[in-house]
Enzyme design. Structure first.
Site, PDB file in Angstrom:
ATOM      1  N   HIS A 145      12.073 -25.374   2.800  1.00  0.00           N
ATOM      2  CA  HIS A 145      11.702 -25.720   1.424  1.00  0.00           C
ATOM      3  C   HIS A 145      10.353 -26.415   1.453  1.00  0.00           C
ATOM      4  O   HIS A 145      10.074 -27.179   2.379  1.00  0.00           O
ATOM      5  CB  HIS A 145      12.761 -26.644   0.799  1.00  0.00           C
ATOM      6  CG  HIS A 145      12.690 -26.677  -0.675  1.00  0.00           C
ATOM      7  ND1 HIS A 145      11.808 -27.482  -1.347  1.00  0.00           N
ATOM      8  CD2 HIS A 145      13.357 -25.972  -1.613  1.00  0.00           C
ATOM      9  CE1 HIS A 145      11.957 -27.279  -2.648  1.00  0.00           C
ATOM     10  NE2 HIS A 145      12.882 -26.367  -2.840  1.00  0.00           N
ATOM     11  N   ASP A 160      19.783 -21.936  -2.059  1.00  0.00           N
ATOM     12  CA  ASP A 160      20.122 -20.512  -2.078  1.00  0.00           C
ATOM     13  C   ASP A 160      20.970 -20.079  -0.900  1.00  0.00           C
ATOM     14  O   ASP A 160      21.479 -18.965  -0.885  1.00  0.00           O
ATOM     15  CB  ASP A 160      18.841 -19.673  -2.126  1.00  0.00           C
ATOM     16  CG  ASP A 160      18.154 -19.807  -3.457  1.00  0.00           C
ATOM     17  OD1 ASP A 160      18.853 -19.716  -4.467  1.00  0.00           O
ATOM     18  OD2 ASP A 160      16.935 -20.020  -3.489  1.00  0.00           O
TER      19      ASP A 160
HETATM   20  N1  CMC Z   1      12.655 -18.906   8.436  1.00  0.00           N
HETATM   21  C1  CMC Z   1      11.845 -18.958   9.516  1.00  0.00           C
HETATM   22  N2  CMC Z   1      10.717 -19.673   9.576  1.00  0.00           N
HETATM   23  C2  CMC Z   1      10.383 -20.381   8.490  1.00  0.00           C
HETATM   24  C3  CMC Z   1      11.160 -20.384   7.341  1.00  0.00           C
HETATM   25  C4  CMC Z   1      12.343 -19.615   7.330  1.00  0.00           C
HETATM   26  N3  CMC Z   1      13.132 -19.574   6.273  1.00  0.00           N
HETATM   27  N4  CMC Z   1      10.584 -21.167   6.408  1.00  0.00           N
HETATM   28  C5  CMC Z   1       9.472 -21.642   6.967  1.00  0.00           C
HETATM   29  N5  CMC Z   1       9.355 -21.169   8.226  1.00  0.00           N
HETATM   30  C6  CMC Z   1       8.313 -21.512   9.185  1.00  0.00           C
HETATM   31  C7  CMC Z   1       7.016 -20.771   8.902  1.00  0.00           C
HETATM   32  O1  CMC Z   1       6.964 -19.530   9.577  1.00  0.00           O
HETATM   33  C8  CMC Z   1       5.990 -21.761   9.411  1.00  0.00           C
HETATM   34  O2  CMC Z   1       5.972 -21.681  10.806  1.00  0.00           O
HETATM   35  P1  CMC Z   1       4.598 -21.969  11.623  1.00  0.00           P
HETATM   36  O3  CMC Z   1       4.314 -23.430  11.432  1.00  0.00           O
HETATM   37  O4  CMC Z   1       4.913 -21.600  13.028  1.00  0.00           O
HETATM   38  O5  CMC Z   1       3.548 -21.081  11.010  1.00  0.00           O
HETATM   39  C9  CMC Z   1       6.588 -23.124   9.038  1.00  0.00           C
HETATM   40  O6  CMC Z   1       8.026 -22.899   9.030  1.00  0.00           O
HETATM   41  C10 CMC Z   1       6.150 -23.654   7.687  1.00  0.00           C
HETATM   42  O7  CMC Z   1       6.411 -22.622   6.729  1.00  0.00           O
HETATM   43  P2  CMC Z   1       5.621 -22.447   5.373  1.00  0.00           P
HETATM   44  O8  CMC Z   1       5.770 -21.035   4.909  1.00  0.00           O
HETATM   45  O9  CMC Z   1       4.229 -22.975   5.530  1.00  0.00           O
HETATM   46  O10 CMC Z   1       6.409 -23.442   4.464  1.00  0.00           O
HETATM   47  P3  CMC Z   1       6.312 -23.507   2.897  1.00  0.00           P
HETATM   48  O11 CMC Z   1       6.594 -24.889   2.515  1.00  0.00           O
HETATM   49  O12 CMC Z   1       5.031 -22.914   2.421  1.00  0.00           O
HETATM   50  O13 CMC Z   1       7.469 -22.492   2.422  1.00  0.00           O
HETATM   51  C11 CMC Z   1       9.502 -21.605   1.699  1.00  0.00           C
HETATM   52  C12 CMC Z   1       8.646 -22.877   1.839  1.00  0.00           C
HETATM   53  C13 CMC Z   1      10.752 -21.951   0.881  1.00  0.00           C
HETATM   54  C14 CMC Z   1       8.744 -20.528   0.930  1.00  0.00           C
HETATM   55  C15 CMC Z   1       9.892 -21.115   3.119  1.00  0.00           C
HETATM   56  O14 CMC Z   1      10.596 -22.112   3.821  1.00  0.00           O
HETATM   57  C16 CMC Z   1      10.698 -19.816   3.079  1.00  0.00           C
HETATM   58  O15 CMC Z   1      10.113 -18.733   3.026  1.00  0.00           O
HETATM   59  N6  CMC Z   1      12.067 -19.909   3.082  1.00  0.00           N
HETATM   60  C17 CMC Z   1      12.890 -18.730   2.941  1.00  0.00           C
HETATM   61  C18 CMC Z   1      12.964 -18.329   1.475  1.00  0.00           C
HETATM   62  C19 CMC Z   1      13.849 -19.246   0.691  1.00  0.00           C
HETATM   63  O16 CMC Z   1      14.955 -19.577   1.113  1.00  0.00           O
HETATM   64  N7  CMC Z   1      13.389 -19.625  -0.509  1.00  0.00           N
HETATM   65  C20 CMC Z   1      14.177 -20.462  -1.439  1.00  0.00           C
HETATM   66  C21 CMC Z   1      13.566 -21.820  -1.604  1.00  0.00           C
HETATM   67  S1  CMC Z   1      14.708 -22.947  -2.433  1.00  0.00           S
HETATM   68  C22 CMC Z   1      14.924 -22.292  -4.006  1.00  0.00           C
HETATM   69  C23 CMC Z   1      13.731 -22.449  -4.850  1.00  0.00           C
HETATM   70  O17 CMC Z   1      13.450 -23.572  -5.276  1.00  0.00           O
HETATM   71  O18 CMC Z   1      13.071 -21.449  -5.116  1.00  0.00           O
END
Ligand code: CMC
Length: 448
Positions: A327, A384
């Site tokens: 998140h 989720d």
């Molecule tokens: N699985 C594997 N790796 C992950 C995941 C995941 N679900 N989420 C983040 N990472 C890794 C990402 O690859 C990155 O790694 P590195 O530092 O090696 O490059 C690191 O963690 C940071 O990720 P980020 O994409 O920069 O983090 P963010 O804060 O921009 O993204 C997120 C947040 C929710 C989009 C992401 O965690 C994600 O894609 N999660 C899966 C989708 C999901 O469950 N979304 C629902 C969010 S809660 C409901 C809502 O409010 O919408």
């Protein structure tokens, strides 16, 4: 604390807690110029630098792709402490509301800032009943969508179409009109959502029932047939009401920021929440509840072990994420995930449902929470991760999961839109341009 900013530095005016309470500005040095940036302190001691005059005074803007460090507004509605796993609506902990409140009461709280008294709640609920029908004209829109249209597309279009039927609600200049518009939207969105499901199946539309409460009425419109009225187990109704409540607001996430952004141009409430539906649709946001169940189904269908799947995620080459994990704000457990997981287990047990998807989800959670990859990145289950499993158990088809999220999020969007409407400033970010510098038009014959 000293942070480098290009060739300058930014320095808190003071560093100890006591001194910081007194501090009103931070100094920023850019090249040889020092300017004072006002420090804004929120009611939970969150600190922000007010950079609204930065460009005028220095020629610089800030760049923060994805807005991870950018506050877009000051808001009284929802507080999240992502490190501690805290979520509060108008000061009330989500755990407290989940245990004691209902979706409609929480919607009132979000919109008006206080819990309603008995009369206020009765009046508010009555508005939902009064406005639950759709005009016959709107019903015809549903016939024009092709079979198997994505319900999120239908929902967004129908919300926009509502604006055509209520021109008197397009300019909201007083609280009475706002109440009318918000009750109409929150009540009708549930009817539209259920209709979009019936339309997908090619089934006859079921009208709302005047005596049924919010969640039960939704299930009735989804599943009743003229020859067979759907009488859900009260545990199922309670679980759905809880899901709506848990999704009701989440401060400045992607869809809420979209709603506020659209609203900041003084666009009407219908257009603004319709835009929110579009933003919510994506799998990184509200669409994650569908993506989680797709992921669990894939693991089951391909007979993958959970450890193999986690290995694929960590490998990154396949571009697979562990959906329902991670998140932007929570770097700890998402408190909503804990509540949903518990409710999920209770409902499945009460209804004697044995869903292998829940077992896979629990195993995935256990493996991921022990794994360095997830531990180091502070990736925990989000709302989720279990909501898809519980919605499946409630008999809700997968295509409707994100629509359910949208129904729940509606009061949050409405409250945030209303708060935004008090500001007179249009939201308009800047950019750092990285394209071609000026060049002259080339006639066709001179182009290679
Ligand atoms: N699985 C594997 N790796 C992950 C995941 C995941 N679900 N989420 C983040 N990472 C890794 C990402 O690859 C990155 O790694 P590195 O530092 O090696 O490059 C690191 O963690 C940071 O990720 P980020 O994409 O920069 O983090 P963010 O804060 O921009 O993204 C997120 C947040 C929710 C989009 C992401 O965690 C994600 O894609 N999660 C899966 C989708 C999901 O469950 N979304 C629902 C969010 S809660 C409901 C809502 O409010 O919408």
């Amino acid at each position: 604390m000293l942070l480098s900013v290009l060739r300058g530095s930014i320095e808190w005016a003071s560093t100890t807690q006591g001194e910081r309470d007194m501090a009103e500005t931070a100094s920023l040095q850019i090249e040889d110029k020092i300017i004072q940036l006002p420090i804004i302190v929120g009611s939970e001691d969150e600190k922000a630098l007010d950079i609204s005059k930065l460009r005028a005074e220095t020629g610089y803007i800030t760049l923060d792709q994805g807005y991870g460090n950018t506050g877009s507004c000051q808001s009284d509605i929802t507080f999240i402490d992502g490190d501690k796993g805290i979520l509060r609506y108008r000061g009330y902990a989500i755990e407290d509301l989940a245990a004691n409140s209902s979706f409609i009461e929480t919607a009132y709280l979000l919109i008006w800032g206080e819990l309603p008294n008995a009369d206020e709640l009765r009046e508010f609920s009555a508005l939902f009943t009064k406005h639950q029908m759709l005009r016959e004209g709107i019903k015809h829109h549903f016939n024009l969508f092709p079979p198997n249209s994505p319900p999120m597309a239908v929902l967004s279009s129908a919300l926009n179409a509502l604006a055509c039927y209520y021109p008197e609600l397009l300019d909201i200049e007083d609280a009475a009109t706002f109440t009318e518009a918000s009750a109409r939207i929150m009540s009708k969105v549930r009817t539209i959502a259920a209709y979009s499901h019936r339309q997908q199946l090619g089934h006859r539309i079921e009208y709302p029932h005047p005596d049924k409460q919010f969640a039960e009425n939704f299930l009735h419109m989804m599943f009743s047939e003229p020859y067979n009225q759907f009488e859900p187990d009260p545990a199922l109704v309670k679980a759905l009401d809880l899901i709506f409540l848990l999704h009701a607001d989440h401060e400045q996430n992607c869809s809420t920021s979209t709603v506020r952004m659209v609203g900041s141009s003084e666009a009407n409430l219908f257009a603004s929440v319709a835009a929110g539906v579009g933003a919510l649709w994506g799998p990184l946001h509200g669409g994650a509840n569908v993506a989680v169940v797709n992921m669990l189904e894939r693991i089951s269908a391909e007979n993958l072990s959970v450890t193999d799947f986690v290995r694929q995620v960590k490998d990154k080459k396949a571009g697979i994420r562990l959906m329902g994990f991670g998140h932007r704000v929570y770097k700890n457990f998402d408190p909503r995930a804990n509540i949903i997981k518990k409710s999920c287990e209770e409902v499945l047990e009460k209804l004697h449902i044995d869903d292998p998807m829940l077992d896979i989800a629990k195993e995935l959670e256990a493996v991921a929470l022990q794994d360095d990859y997830f531990v180091q990145r502070k990736l925990y289950p989000n709302v989720d991760f279990y909501s898809g499993v519980i919605l499946r158990a409630l008999g809700i088809p997968k295509e409707m999961f994100t629509v359910i999220f949208a129904i729940g999020r509606m009061p949050g969007w409405i409250a945030q839109w209303y708060e935004e409407s008090k500001s007179t400033k249009i939201s308009r970010p800047r950019q750092v341009y990285t394209g071609s510098v000026e060049r002259s038009y080339q006639p066709m014959v001179e182009r290679s």
